[in-house]
Scaffold this active site. Structure first.
Site, PDB file in Angstrom:
ATOM      1  N   GLU A 161      30.034  61.932   8.354  1.00 57.42           N
ATOM      2  CA  GLU A 161      29.571  61.684   9.718  1.00 57.42           C
ATOM      3  C   GLU A 161      29.918  62.885  10.594  1.00 57.42           C
ATOM      4  OE1 GLU A 161      31.029  58.047  11.412  1.00 57.42           O
ATOM      5  OE2 GLU A 161      30.943  58.818  13.450  1.00 57.42           O
ATOM      6  N   GLU A 166      30.162  62.522  22.035  1.00 58.07           N
ATOM      7  CA  GLU A 166      30.582  61.206  22.490  1.00 58.07           C
ATOM      8  C   GLU A 166      31.221  61.362  23.871  1.00 58.07           C
ATOM      9  OE1 GLU A 166      31.998  58.550  18.863  1.00 58.07           O
ATOM     10  OE2 GLU A 166      33.001  60.500  18.859  1.00 58.07           O
TER      11      GLU A 166
END
Length: 284
Positions: A161, A166
């Site tokens: 990932e 974010e």
């Protein structure tokens, strides 16, 4: 991002970035290059993004709160993901309609709806650069994300990932970029952070990852702030990024990270995506 409990991150120090308004980003190192795939989101207002490139994942309970005890139920409704008629994709989290009774993992019914779009099985990057120009929603209990997952068919975290961007809850000026793999996941994810000059919801920024053999570099507005190589992993053999990886866009609400929403949480809380571009090698 794969929604697991993440209360901390292994972070490198970031720096202060210059702002970027709605004009084309002059900082992109990909200026003049031709992307092998792009999404510009031209189309009529309230239409869905093209199914040729995008999947819309739905649900909550069956996905175990998306691994993070989250409160949103992902839908395929235009209220949660649609074009705005001005060249943007809108991904909006909003309180669930009264009486909707959407099954949730941590509560009987989900109190929010949102959207989670992926290019899995349709568009992927092998090596090269991903750029996403967007305004990210900010506010208590929100966790908008631009990220990638591996297409190697292995269960997470061995799947690999890359969190391109974010912006968590009450840290509206902080951008996190993180990698997760077999021995470095959840709170042991490896990455960095950078501070914007204003809240991420106030201006468009270009969030990017350059994925080259044995090297991944994160940047905002063309300015790198963290580079990961196998030597920085617990064991170099746990590098899992020499593979095709697809893109995900979503706005999560609540959960272990970033915590619950509150009365100050904006509604709708909208990620506004101006464009997505893939440079280098991959398939579309």
């Amino acid at each position: 991002m794969n929604r697991r409990t993440r209360l901390a991150l292994v972070l490198a120090l970031g720096g202060l970035l210059c702002g970027c308004g709605s004009a084309p980003d002059p900082h992109s190192s990909s200026a003049g290059e031709k992307p092998f795939w792009r999404a510009e989101f031209d189309g009529a207002a309230d239409t869905r993004p093209s199914a040729r490139s995008w999947n819309t994942e739905t649900g909550n309970r069956d996905a175990e709160g998306w691994g993070n005890n989250e409160l949103q139920y992902y839908t395929d409704d235009a209220a949660n993901s649609a074009l705005d008629g001005a060249g943007h994709l809108l991904i909006s989290a909003r309180p669930a309609p009264a009486g909707s009774e959407l099954p949730c993992h941590t509560t009987e019914f989900c109190t929010w709806t949102s959207a989670r779009l992926t290019t899995e099985g349709k568009v992927a990057l092998t090596r090269g650069r991903v750029e996403v120009r967007a305004k990210m929603p900010t506010g208590t209990g929100l966790l908008p994300a631009i990220w990638m997952l591996g297409d190697n068919g292995v269960e997470w975290p061995g799947q690999g990932e890359i969190d391109i961007c974010e912006v968590v809850g009450g840290e509206p000026r902080t951008v996190y970029g993180t990698a997760h793999g077999p021995t470095y996941f959840n709170e042991n994810g490896i990455g960095g952070s950078v501070t914007l000059p204003a809240d991420a919801s106030q201006a468009f920024h270009t969030y990017a990852v350059d994925k080259q053999p044995h090297r991944i570099t994160w940047s905002v507005d063309g300015r790198p702030y963290f580079t990961l190589t196998p030597s920085k992993l617990p064991a170099p053999r746990d590098w899992v990024f020499e593979q095709d990886m697809h893109l995900l866009l979503n706005v999560a609400v609540g959960g272990d990270w970033p915590g619950p929403p509150g009365t100050s949480t904006p509604s709708p809380a909208t990620m506004t995506v101006d464009h997505v571009r893939f440079y280098g090698e991959g398939h579309a």
